[in-house]
Design an enzyme around this catalytic site. Structure first.
Site, short mmCIF file in Angstrom:
data_model
loop_
_atom_site.label_atom_id
_atom_site.label_comp_id
_atom_site.label_asym_id
_atom_site.label_seq_id
_atom_site.Cartn_x
_atom_site.Cartn_y
_atom_site.Cartn_z
N ARG A 187 0.90 -1.17 -0.07
CA ARG A 187 -0.04 0.03 -0.05
C ARG A 187 0.79 1.33 0.04
O ARG A 187 0.63 2.16 -0.85
CB ARG A 187 -0.96 -0.08 1.08
CG ARG A 187 -2.10 -0.89 1.14
CD ARG A 187 -2.57 -1.35 2.62
NE ARG A 187 -1.48 -2.43 2.75
CZ ARG A 187 -1.66 -3.81 2.40
NH1 ARG A 187 -2.91 -4.01 1.97
NH2 ARG A 187 -0.78 -4.50 2.57
N THR A 188 1.97 1.42 0.88
CA THR A 188 2.49 2.66 0.91
C THR A 188 3.56 2.84 -0.10
O THR A 188 3.33 3.98 -0.72
CB THR A 188 3.33 2.62 2.38
OG1 THR A 188 2.51 1.84 3.58
CG2 THR A 188 3.88 3.94 2.78
N LYS B 227 25.56 -5.93 -1.38
CA LYS B 227 27.01 -6.35 -1.22
C LYS B 227 27.34 -5.80 0.03
O LYS B 227 28.64 -5.50 0.26
CB LYS B 227 27.66 -5.79 -2.46
CG LYS B 227 27.14 -6.21 -3.75
CD LYS B 227 27.79 -5.30 -4.92
CE LYS B 227 27.16 -5.27 -6.10
NZ LYS B 227 27.57 -4.35 -7.30
N ARG C 199 11.19 3.53 3.88
CA ARG C 199 10.64 2.67 4.84
C ARG C 199 11.73 1.76 5.37
O ARG C 199 12.64 1.17 4.29
CB ARG C 199 9.63 1.84 4.23
CG ARG C 199 9.40 0.49 5.22
CD ARG C 199 8.13 -0.18 4.68
NE ARG C 199 6.81 0.62 4.91
CZ ARG C 199 5.80 -0.17 5.01
NH1 ARG C 199 5.73 -1.17 4.71
NH2 ARG C 199 4.72 0.82 5.09
N HIS D 5 4.44 5.54 11.60
CA HIS D 5 4.09 5.66 10.13
C HIS D 5 3.13 6.76 10.03
O HIS D 5 1.98 6.57 10.00
CB HIS D 5 3.52 4.18 10.29
CG HIS D 5 2.93 3.69 8.60
ND1 HIS D 5 3.42 4.53 7.55
CD2 HIS D 5 2.79 2.63 8.09
CE1 HIS D 5 3.19 4.08 6.44
NE2 HIS D 5 2.84 2.81 6.89
N1 CP Z 1 -0.48 -0.04 5.71
C1 CP Z 1 0.73 -0.30 5.09
O1 CP Z 1 1.80 0.18 5.77
O2 CP Z 1 1.00 -1.34 4.35
P1 CP Z 1 1.94 -1.81 3.63
O3 CP Z 1 3.04 -2.33 4.60
O4 CP Z 1 1.66 -2.90 2.38
O5 CP Z 1 2.86 -0.62 2.91
#
Ligand code: CP
Length: 318
Positions: A64-65, A92, A114, A142
């Site tokens: 999603r993100t 590496k 992320r 988040h």
């Molecule tokens: N909600 C969320 O962060 O989903 P993803 O891990 O798929 O990005």
């Protein structure tokens, strides 16, 4: 409590909800609300970020993100590049800092990161000239997830103030709960959390929530129930005896949902463990806004990119 939106987001980075004022949160939500209109156009694109370059540095799995940042960047006409850790020199042994410094040498404007480790975006924000956006760091924050959750609630209820929001599940390993409790309490919502004792982080109430040991107590009379995934990949061992037992005591079932308000919204950040923390009859039921959360994620990420780039005023004009 009437929150006036800030005039601008005078920040280089978005590393968490914690540093944001209520006025800045209001500005991001108001801007995201305007961004939603672009998705309804025959040509879903505005030139707001033409000439800007965004690197999506995802060093942990995401559906999603990652995709919603990519969609948001394309809708704003930015040039966007996505980084695959497995196909890069990380495989590496190159460090995060060296990787980021080398990517920055190509002069991007934004780095969306992320990372499995809490604090990785903060470390990059300190050393990079590019704007850094936290797309999830370990079990820490988040921020864009909390913003899209807030937008979803606001679209249904008109306000966050006074809303009773119950967040239930693996609080110990969740970055979503931390960002949501910070944001919702700052905007005047009443937040309750519930989990088995082994999944409640010490001191979580200091973020601005009530802690409950039973899901039933948390969801009684709630306006919103947000279920969290059991994060088996972050648990050294399961923090509960069996999946069946977790479902029996903590899953959101149709019977338990009846304890909440009749029009209570059902939310989940995804990915869902169906039949563990949420019953499919609820996840796919009439009160579920889970896929609306995903749709609103694009608008929120467009708003964050636009505002960090210095945008203000009418973002949707082309
Ligand atoms: N909600 C969320 O962060 O989903 P993803 O891990 O798929 O990005």
């Amino acid at each position: 409590m009437s929150v006036q939106p800030a005039a601008r987001l005078r920040r280089k980075d978005l590393v968490g909800i914690d540093p944001l004022s209520a006025g800045e949160i209001q500005l991001i939500l108001d801007t995201a609300d305007q961004m939603r209109e672009i998705a309804a156009r025959p040509i879903k694109k505005v030139p707001a970020l033409r000439g800007k370059t965004v690197v999506n540095l995802f060093m942990e799995a995401s559906t999603r993100t990652r995709f919603s940042f990519e969609v948001a960047e394309k809708r704003l006409s930015a040039d966007s590049l996505s980084f695959s850790a497995a196909a890069s020199s990380v495989s590496k042994g190159e460090t995060l800092v060296d990787t980021a410094l080398n990517l920055e040498a190509m002069q991007p404007d934004f780095i969306v990161i992320r990372h499995v480790h809490a604090g990785a975006p903060h470390q990059l924000a300190r050393i990079l000239k590019s704007s850094v956006i936290n797309a999830g760091d370990g079990a820490h924050e988040h921020p864009t997830q909390a913003l899209l959750d807030a937008l979803t609630i606001r679209l249904h209820r008109g306000t966050l103030e006074g809303q009773v929001v119950a967040i239930v599940g693996d609080l110990q390993h969740s970055r979503v709960v931390r960002s949501n409790v910070l944001l919702l309490s700052r905007m005047g919502a009443k937040v309750r959390v519930a989990a088995p004792a082994s999944m409640v982080p010490v001191g979580i109430e200091a973020l601005g929530c009530e802690v409950h040991r039973r899901i039933e107590d948390a969801i009684a009379g709630a306006d919103v129930v947000m279920m969290l995934r059991i994060q088996l990949e972050r648990q050294g061992r399961m923090n509960f005896p069996t999946v069946r037992e977790y479902y029996d005591f903590f899953a959101l079932t149709p019977e338990r949902l009846k304890l909440a308000k009749r029009d209570c919204l059902v939310m989940h950040p995804g990915p869902m463990n169906r039949g563990v923390e949420i019953d499919s009859r609820v996840a796919d039921g009439p009160q579920s806004v889970i896929l609306e959360q995903v749709t609103n994620g694009v608008a929120v990420r467009m708003a964050v990119l636009y505002l960090l780039a210095g945008g203000h005023g009418e973002p949707t004009a082309d």
